[in-house]
Structure formats: structure tokens, C-alpha cells
Design an enzyme around this catalytic site. Sequence first.
Site, PDB file in Angstrom:
ATOM      1  N   ASP A 333       0.799  -1.220   0.000  1.00 43.90           N
ATOM      2  CA  ASP A 333       0.000   0.000   0.000  1.00 43.90           C
ATOM      3  C   ASP A 333       0.836   1.276   0.000  1.00 43.90           C
ATOM      4  O   ASP A 333       0.345   2.324  -0.380  1.00 43.90           O
ATOM      5  CB  ASP A 333      -0.993  -0.029   1.161  1.00 43.90           C
ATOM      6  CG  ASP A 333      -2.134  -1.011   0.885  1.00 43.90           C
ATOM      7  OD1 ASP A 333      -2.580  -1.083  -0.280  1.00 43.90           O
ATOM      8  OD2 ASP A 333      -2.570  -1.711   1.800  1.00 43.90           O
ATOM      9  N   TYR A 417     -10.616  -0.120   1.984  1.00 41.72           N
ATOM     10  CA  TYR A 417     -10.055  -0.286   3.330  1.00 41.72           C
ATOM     11  C   TYR A 417      -9.453   0.992   3.873  1.00 41.72           C
ATOM     12  O   TYR A 417      -9.004   1.844   3.127  1.00 41.72           O
ATOM     13  CB  TYR A 417      -8.988  -1.379   3.293  1.00 41.72           C
ATOM     14  CG  TYR A 417      -8.876  -2.135   4.597  1.00 41.72           C
ATOM     15  CD1 TYR A 417      -9.959  -2.868   5.062  1.00 41.72           C
ATOM     16  CD2 TYR A 417      -7.727  -2.102   5.354  1.00 41.72           C
ATOM     17  CE1 TYR A 417      -9.877  -3.546   6.276  1.00 41.72           C
ATOM     18  CE2 TYR A 417      -7.631  -2.787   6.561  1.00 41.72           C
ATOM     19  CZ  TYR A 417      -8.714  -3.510   7.009  1.00 41.72           C
ATOM     20  OH  TYR A 417      -8.635  -4.191   8.204  1.00 41.72           O
TER      21      TYR A 417
END
EC number: 1.4.3.-
Lengths: 747, 747
Positions: A333, A417
Site C-alpha cells: 500500500d 479499506y
Amino acid sequence: MMEASTTAALPHPLAQLSRDEFIKARDIVVNLYGPDASLYFRSIYLNEPKRAELVGFLQVEHAGTLSETTPRPPRQAMVDYDFITSDEQRYTRTVVDVVSGDVVSNESVERGSQPYFSVDEILLFQDACVESDLFKDAMAEFTLPENFNVTIDPWPYGGPDVEEGIPPRYMQGLVFATDASKNNPDSNHYGYPIPIIPVMDLATKQVIRVDRLVTGGSQDGLAPEPQTDTPKKLFQNSKPAEYVPELIDGPLRADLKPLNIIQPEGASFIAHPDGLIEWQKWRLRLGFTPREGAVLHDVCYDNRPILYRLSYSELTVPYADPRPPFHRKQAFDFGDGGMGRASNDLELGCDCLGAIHYVDSYLAATDGSPTPAKSVICLHEQDNGILWKHTNFRTSRAVVTRMREFVVQFIVTLANYEYIFAYKLDLAGGISIETRMTGIVSVVGIDEGASSSYGTTVSPGVLAQNHQHIFAVRIDPAMDSYASGDTQIVVEESVGQSMHPRTNPTGNLYEVQRQTVNKATWMDAKPRLNRLIKLENANKKNAISGRPIGYRLVPQATQMLLAHERSMVAARARFAQHHVWVTGYRDGELWAAGEFTNQSREEKGGVADMVKRGDWFTDEGRVRNGTMPGDVVDTDGTRQDEVARRSSPVVWAVFGMTHNPRVEDWPVMPVETHQMHLRPVDFFTANPALDVPSTKNTTSVLLSCCGNTDLETKPSVQEDPASHLQGSGPDIDAQMAGAKTDAEVDS
Amino acid sequence: MMEASTTAALPHPLAQLSRDEFIKARDIVVNLYGPDASLYFRSIYLNEPKRAELVGFLQVEHAGTLSETTPRPPRQAMVDYDFITSDEQRYTRTVVDVVSGDVVSNESVERGSQPYFSVDEILLFQDACVESDLFKDAMAEFTLPENFNVTIDPWPYGGPDVEEGIPPRYMQGLVFATDASKNNPDSNHYGYPIPIIPVMDLATKQVIRVDRLVTGGSQDGLAPEPQTDTPKKLFQNSKPAEYVPELIDGPLRADLKPLNIIQPEGASFIAHPDGLIEWQKWRLRLGFTPREGAVLHDVCYDNRPILYRLSYSELTVPYADPRPPFHRKQAFDFGDGGMGRASNDLELGCDCLGAIHYVDSYLAATDGSPTPAKSVICLHEQDNGILWKHTNFRTSRAVVTRMREFVVQFIVTLANYEYIFAYKLDLAGGISIETRMTGIVSVVGIDEGASSSYGTTVSPGVLAQNHQHIFAVRIDPAMDSYASGDTQIVVEESVGQSMHPRTNPTGNLYEVQRQTVNKATWMDAKPRLNRLIKLENANKKNAISGRPIGYRLVPQATQMLLAHERSMVAARARFAQHHVWVTGYRDGELWAAGEFTNQSREEKGGVADMVKRGDWFTDEGRVRNGTMPGDVVDTDGTRQDEVARRSSPVVWAVFGMTHNPRVEDWPVMPVETHQMHLRPVDFFTANPALDVPSTKNTTSVLLSCCGNTDLETKPSVQEDPASHLQGSGPDIDAQMAGAKTDAEVDS
């Protein structure tokens, strides 16, 4: 506008780029190629000074003797962009001096290394997908209920299979449907997964393949079912997965009464416009980068340095469903996306309570212009319960102080998320690094009645796959000194001892054993040995204890990467296999899994490579190094960053969460919180919080029994807090008498 | 006073004894022996109902159908006292029925088992000591500075050495001096340790021995130095160790601005006088016992039971200094003292902030009369940051909810040291068990210039010895059912898999493996396997996932007891050697290290014995049991509690802190905090906090850059919170323009 002509007005070397600097950096690069060149900008941000150049400046700054003649490191910007020709889209990084206008360096990455995604790439994906014939053909295999529209979440492609050779720049997408009949753009599409994954060549914007997904249980094998001619009806028994308040089933709870954090005199910290923050003897420089989000520089207490730099470095999220192509669901990420780029615009009264200061930044638009990134960091104080207490049992006098914390928080959204990151400083010299995980778990379709060991059915037809989150935090210490060679890393363990008539006759002895880390290495948490990682000053002893000045980190005994060591998932994330890495400092070496994670097949230039390089921290480490494989000391023809040398140690702390979803994680997941602590050990000569006042808070109020009835009938209670100071508790006889009347049998 | 005649006024079976019940219980025992008997009372408290008798009542209660005819368990009190004759002081426990007045049972403990200390014993120790000739002789070996007075901290004697046979009831004391010239009764004596330990026979109040302590470094051997004729001058270079604000060196910090928790509508919980507490779908019964402090009974969510009982059970604190008699510094703070008996009278605005309800209790005076224990528990709510958040990146709409927690807190002082215990319930169905350690570390003297590997010199002449704190929490589940046999314990692990062309071709698979605990056993934390302990209902499946309804506990991977397995320290604390124990339920079996820890030489009736007993939970467990050593199934002549049988499982979670003191722990220690979490796993059919309102807090205020200057010039800001709702962050252009003016070079 006032002309700034004094040195006091020069930007601090660690200050974020100003808007003007940002624009100037962009213009230098545009001019480099001329007006006809096609440039696609990804990021423009401060090129942090080299440590050797900055340290002298910091020493002068902390001595309070900055002047016009103080040498300053160059003020530079990193400009990341693609240079697009008819042949290729070449990812390039140009470093420019924003004062002189000089181009300092200009490098393109080697073929096969893919940079992170830009927001633009993420946003173009869906439209380009749905126009594609391949995608339309795939969708024709399904019938959606009326009023359902396709919604696609872009995802990094993960590690390409070996047989794919070196593929172009790809993006894949998880496909869902949105119930348009809700007439609400925030109706949650994640409850309606469509079992296909389109793969797009981002250069051509063409969908090159649409993978069909398996939707049976784990007993049905790994390959997709053969196609039938009849379109499959989806979402026959699906349930809405709404989380926005106007769409959820049933009323919101109405009995949670307000709890307000009021700071009538404001906050106790000062946030200067150039990033300097001062709070309760702490002082630091706050940075913000497109890849890392908030970064703490030059963290000092009482003007004594502790950390040179503190940052989150990487996060990998591999999924454990073995059915292709789910093995390519592995996000990095930071490296694939970038936490700064994905940071939320934080909102007053929601993300923090109390007196809040927000910090802004700029991100680059595709034309290189500065786009405001508003309120990407919030700064505030929190009460965290009791800090210390002692009651003298002879006099019954209690002295209690409260733990105040200063919090640097940022929150990122990565499609489904959310991560909430916080650095917390406290009154006792401690630094806590807190990670909260929330948002919506990644799901795929599962046939009705099927069950799977690869995940949890969180809603009919919806499988939340098992996965892990493994984080790396980079801790770059400067333990009471900026000098290279002063900071040492020591591993400390508490070890039980054999019984021995002379040294341990009764068997209660344990020994505290220390081992200096002489050269770059990795190690794991050993809670049964109480293993601590100590960041120490090798040349300064505590005046009281005679032991080295330092801080300790308790390495986190969490599960590390479970993927098989020969898997590509593991090869891409070597960092995720050990709890602690200690490497030799290099300017700009910030990435636990290497700089280029997107579409990588292996971790390159990450912590495992840094360890292999063989840097040493002590003479003993140098001697030992002679026999190490991968030792390239003094070898010619090696890149400078691949040559071993004596270095300052950098600690990378790795921790993970194995997330086998619960039904409770649906449709949005309550936070899972993780904390890691840096605490002083013999850094101070006494409890540094001894001078915290034990002031009684005068606004707290007493509740009699039976809830809040008293307060409801006496609203004046809250308005005159002083009137509640007299009594420190209810009158026991009255209360017990009341209890008797209400609840006792007459015996 | 109103006469309570309806059944509604009968006390709940789990309510604390009322004052009248307390007095009645005492009187029954006094009458049992007649007016001339010499009784020395230690404790009077509720004898909790047998589970089999209570469960029926709870089921009716939760169904809302309680009536006059609902069968109730007997209402009983435990009365602990010594029956003193000319021959002996016999510790006795009498159980009495406080309704009928009957004596239910009457048992004396076997010789050699010593009950906990009473407050009276603790308070008499110093005076009896200083009058003793042996003590005076020992003190004559030292010269104290002028105006220093002796102060003695009573300590349990620890495990007597084998050669002592079965000694009488002892107490030992750590001896310090107080600087009377400070003219302040709270001047801290712990900075002035005197190297002797008197040992007293508590029956005769005679000092029977004064142990001389070693004060050299760890190189000087274990035996005390030979005595010289010249008294040793103590505290020649000592420094004060003050912590009360009027005595500390230097000013208190003045720049920590107030942070107030204001609950204008009161708290969201209701605390009924009989111990029933209701908060946000939670419901529980709050108990308080002399040994455990606060205890949670019948913890339910949405009227579904989760825990039958939750309590801290034991704590052992062994010291690792091998020099005799320090091997006997091993406290069992529940069994030797009692956390309820040592609970602080909590104070408004100090120990909790906001709207606080305090709970009182009664403790027994030595004549058996009820002594009010005021404000021994505080109940309040806290904000704990973000509960869940999701931002739709397509619309930028964020939905954020805040985590509210309901906190049951109590704080104990054990001479020098403090523990802060908290049970926290949250909005997402979670239960957290938090332990904070603070107070003053236990110290002994060390000669000037000496250094010791047995501890840390925290002040000149003061050695804080290395030690451990190992806690046991007792978790007695009732997982969505009170029925015996419904609750099962399952160990779940996430395990990496070999690569396999058919089942795991790419190596990313891991498996979630489950194993039911069939019989009583112990196990350890295995973070590398992500080992979870699941409390499940064996007979109820989650409607969505099809998996058992349950909660999970992550066993805490902390260091366990380090003392050698053959040491007496280890023999006394078998519980401290493993992270998790699962035992078969028995009424009243609450003590991880057994009931009698004081002066014990081994753990008797603790978790290790319970495991040895061989209870089973499943048929498979019964079958397996046949081959186990220690299996006494159906054996005659065995005590009922020693006979194995099918039982409901009870989980004991053990965690520790190895405390090698830091200089920062002196003179009072900043909290070390430990948390353990119970979380629902497929207990609910969705996130139970989905209905928490995402209300924006309207009292939070925006701080412009440079600290609080804005607030200081605009005090009206805080008074009209609504006016701050419009803007959610600073205007970025204005802020950046400001930054330029202040801090940028004109380039």
C-alpha cells in the site's frame, strides 16, 4: 506581500515544499524537455537533505546560534513523472534545486520496474473497463437484478506469473454491482461481487484479459467452472451491506450521550507554519510525503535528539486464497499506491475530538500543478488515563497525575479499506506508534450454499478471504547525538539460570544479557526471553545507573508472512519474514520492500538486500564481515549503495495482523488496533514526568446511583463545576440505606 | 423506613452483602462460639451461589419472568476469622445463611496453610518491630543522619526455606528511614533503605530474627559482609526521592493546559444500587470481593450471556536477586494480601475524568463490624478514538463513528506499589482487560561505587532489583448459553502450507486449523502460529457464516516465570509457567495459585492441580483421560473436588511483565500498561456497532497554526461551539500564503 530577506525567513531544510517551490520544481522539469514533450506527473515533494549535510545545521539550530552564515543543505525537490514518447512511457525522477534552478540528477527506472499508481490512473480505470468488448463479453455471462450497475475497484496487478515474461504496466479490477434503486451514491457495492477480474494495459488503456473467478466452496477445486450458455443469475439471495446511516436497516442507537473534550485555554502544543512542533519539552519537525503520509523528523526531548526520522515504510497485504488469480491479490500500500496520496481530508469533530490543528500539503496533478491536500494530518492532545500514582498507606494521601498525549494522526483510504496511523508522544518521554485497521474487508463471490476454508461467508454470496497485513516502521535513531557512530543497537534478554550452590542457590536468579548488534542483520521477537531492542548511545552513560543512555523497543511478537518461502508472494516481501531488521544508514533508503513494489516479482533494494550488503556498526562487525557471503567491501564497479561500509544503524520494526475475517467485520469493520512503544531506558536521571502537576480536574462530576437521573433533573451541575469539589464520593451510609430500601429483603 | 415486602425487593443473588446482612453474618459466628471466645475477623463477604443453583434464576431473570415463586439460591455469607485459644490461632471459615441464620459449614484450615494478612496485622508490624531488642541491636550497627526515623514496610515472608520446617505465621519487613527534617509525613522513605530485614512471629508479635542484607555489588558474593565494630554510616551520598509536589526539586510544569471531559447530559450507563449495570446493550452484575476487588458477573450483550464471571485471580511478584534472604521476596498480591482489601478510595477528578459513579463496599474490622470501603470502584465512559470509518473514494463521503468504552476501574496500593485494573466494554461487543503498573519500585541498599547485575541503581545507594509481575485472569464463559456442555474451548491457528500443484500451486495458501480442547490442559501463546483461544457455543452456529458462535482471546506472548523449575519460587507459582490454562469448572475454585499462597512452599489447589485432576469437556476427552496420569475418575475416598468429571471449561489467561527497572522508574514509575482483549467472532450476524451514530461532535474547535493564539484572543470560540461547524479545516490558500510570508525565501 512582504519580501522575506532575512535568513530567519529561509525555509527550514525539512519544511515541506511551499507552493512556489512546488511550481518552480515543476517548471524546471517542463523546461528540461521543452514545450512539446508529453509529461505525466506523479509526485513533486521535498528531496530531504543528506544526513551528513543536515546534521551540522541541526546542531547549530539546537544550540540556538543559527545565523545568515550557517551552512545550509541545498533546497531540492524530487519530481516523479513519466516521459511519454511514441515508443514508451518512461518513469523518470528528476531532482532539482529550487533555489538555483539547477537539475541535480535525472534518472529513469529500468524496464520492468513499475512506479506507484497515480490518482488519475485509478480514476480512469472503470470507464476504460466498461467500454471494453472483452469486459462486455464477460459481463454477458451474468444477469444482474434490475437497477444494478457495475462498479469497479482498481487493484495493483500483484506479481506477474513467470510465464508472463515482463508484462507492460497492468492494473486489475475487482468488479461489483451497485443497487441504483437506492438512489444513493454511497450505497455499498461491496455486498455484490461479480466473479470476474479485468486486467488492463495502462499504456493503451485496453483490457487485455478478463479472468473468471471460482465461486464454489473450497471443495470445488481451484479452476473456474466451465461456462454454460445460460447467463448466471447473480445476487439471488444477497443482502444489502449498507453502512451509511440513512440506508442501514433499523434505527441508530439513541442512548449514547455526548462526551465532549473541552480545552478552554486551547491546546498545549504549538504548531509552527514550517512544520516545527513544540509540546511539553518535545520538539519535532513534521513532514508529509506522498508515499508515507506524516513523517516525524528530528524528534527531541529537552533539546536532546532521540530520533532522526520516524516513518511507516511499507505494508503488504497478501491474500491466502490459492485459486488463481487470487494469488495476485497482494497489495503494497505504500509502494503501489502511497499513503500520503490516499490520505483523507480530516474533519473536525469526527476524526479527533478537542482542540485540533490540521496540516495541509500539496500533491501533484498530472500536469504537475500543486493540488491542495487539505487537512491530511490532525494534531491534538488526548488524555490517556493515569500517568503515575502513589498512595502513602500510612497517611492515605494519594498523588495522581494524568497521562496527556500529543497525537499526530493521518488516515488513508485504499478503495475498500482504511488505515488510521498515529504517532503519540507522552509526558514520560515515550513514543507510541499506533495502527488501526478499519473499512471494508475485500470480498469475492461465493455460490449459495457453498462454504470455503479460504475465508468467511460474511453475507449470503459474499466471501471475505483470509489475508494478512504486515507493516514495517522505519526507526532512524539519533540517541542523544547526531554523530555517526554514537548510536548503537543492543539486544537485551532476560534469561533464567541453572541452580548453582554459589551463584544461584535458591534458583530465583535470572540474568539480563546484552549483545551489541555489530553488523546489519535481522532478528525475531522472543517474548519468552523478553527480548528488547535497545537504541543506545555507545559513548554516554547515565549519571545515576552508569549504564548507556538509551530507548527500548519491544519487538512485536506477531505472526509473520505465511506464504511459502518459494512463493512469489514471499519473494516480493522478504521484509515481512522477520520482526526486526537492522541496516546501515543510506540517504534516501526508506523502503522496507524496496522502492518498486508495483508488479514486482521480488523484493529489490529492500531490507533483505540492505542486510546482504553487509554494513557494519563496530570494529568487531567489520572483522566478522570479512567472512560473510555477499560481502562486497571495497569492490570496484559496485554501485555506491551496494558497497558495505561502517554506518549508523537503522531499525525496521515489522508487525502483522493475520485477518481471518469475522462476520462482525461486515459491512464495515470495527477497528483492530496495534501499538508499539519506544520508551526511555536510563535516558533521563529520574522519571521525566515527576514535574507533571497532580491537579484535580474540577469539571468532573459525580453521578449518584441509577444512572444520570440526578444530572437530568439538575442541569446546573455541569455549569458550576466548582460546586462538585467538596465531596469526593457519595455518602456511604445514605447510599447503603437507599440500597436497603430498594433492594433488600426485610429479614 | 419503608418495609420491603415484595419479591422485587429481595436482594439479587449476586448483590454484595448489605450492611445488615454483614452484621447478621458476623453475629451468627459470634453466637456460635459464645461471648467469651476470642475471635479475630479477617473478612465477611457474599458466598456466591453455586452455579447450578444460580443459572435457573438467571434464565428466568433474563426472560423477564421473575416472580415470588422463582426459586432462588440461598443467600449466604463467608466469614473468615481466627479462633484464638491459648494453644493456637486457628484460621476458620464459616458459611452462614443470612436469611435463615443457619451455619452452613464450618472449616478450619490445616496447619501450615496461612491465610492472607489483615490490615490490622500490617499496621501493628512497625511498632512491634521497633520495640524489639533484636531489632534495636541490628539498628545499632548503623548510624543514620540526624533527624532520620525508621519506617518499616511489612512484607509477606515468602516461601520458608526447607530447613525451617513448618514455621509459625511470619511477617518480614523492609526497613527504611524517613527524613523528619522535611516535616512532611509524605516525605518518601524509599530513598533510604536500611540493609536489614526483621522477621516477626505474628502470633507472639516477637521479632525472631533480623536478617542482615548484602550491600556490595554483584561481584561481592551472596553472603553479607562480616560485621565491624564501628557503626556503618548510611545515606552519606543519598538523594531525596520525593514525589509529593511540595517536596520535589524544581517547579511543576505550568504549560499543560486543562483538558476536560464534559458529559452535559450525564453518562450513558445506569448503575443500579444492587450491582446491575446497563450500558449500550451490555448488562452485567458488578461484584466486589476482599481478595479480587471488582468482579464482573453475568456479562450479557443484547440479553445473550457471554461470561458467567470475569475476575483477576492472582499475581505473583518474584525478585531475581539470588542473595539470601531476597529469594523470599515473592509476593502473591491476591492470596497474601487481597486486592479488594487494598483498594484505594478513588477521588473525583483524579482517577477518572468525566461523569463518574463510585461504588462502595464494606470490609470487616477485626471485631467483625462492617467498615465502609468508600469509592473502591469507579464507573465511567471514555472516548477511545475511531470505532470504524469508511470513505467512499468516488464521492469522498466519510462515515466515522467514535469508540465509546464503559470502564470499571479499581486501584490498589500494596505498600510501595500500585496496580490499576480496568475492565472495559466497548460498542463493538469487545471486552478489554487492562492492567497498569505504577507506584514505587521495591528497592534495597547498595554501597556507594558498587554496581550490580541484580538490578539497577536508580539513585545513589538505592538498588531496584530485577523482578517479574505475573498475572492470572479467570475467564468463566457462558457463550450464548448458561447450560453446562454448551461452551467449548477451541484452539485456532493459521498455518502456512507446503506448495502443491493441485492445492497450493502458487504458495499463498495458509490454513486456519482448529482443535477442540477435550480435557483440562495448559498451553502457551504461539504468535508465529497466530494461536487464538476461542470460547464457542458447541451447539449454535452463526446464521451467516455457518460457524460456531463465539469470542476469541489472543493469548499474550509475554515472558513467563524465569525462576528455575526446581526452585521454591517456581513451585509456589506453577500457574506462572504457561499462558493459558483450561480447567473444569468447580464452584468457588477461583485461585490460580491456590487459596493459601501466604508462606506456601508449593502451589496447592491451583491451576496445575486442577489440570492434573483430569476433568474432561467432551466424550473424546473422557476417553483420552483413561490413560492420563493423575486420573482419579470415580475413585472412592477422593475429595469431591479432586475427582475428575465432565465439566464446563474455565480459561485462565496468564501474562507477565519482566521488570528490570529503569532510572525513569524512580522515584515513582510512569505506568506500564498491558491489555488483553476478548472479541466476538461470529457471535453477531454483522458489525454490532453499525447502529452507532456518526454524529459530528460539535464542541471540537479548530486551532490555527502557531498554537493557541487564536483561542486566547477569541475566548468566545469555546462558548459557541455551533459556530465552528461550518468550516472543516483551515482555508488552504490563506494558510499557505501565511506560511510563505512567515517562512519562505523570496527566490
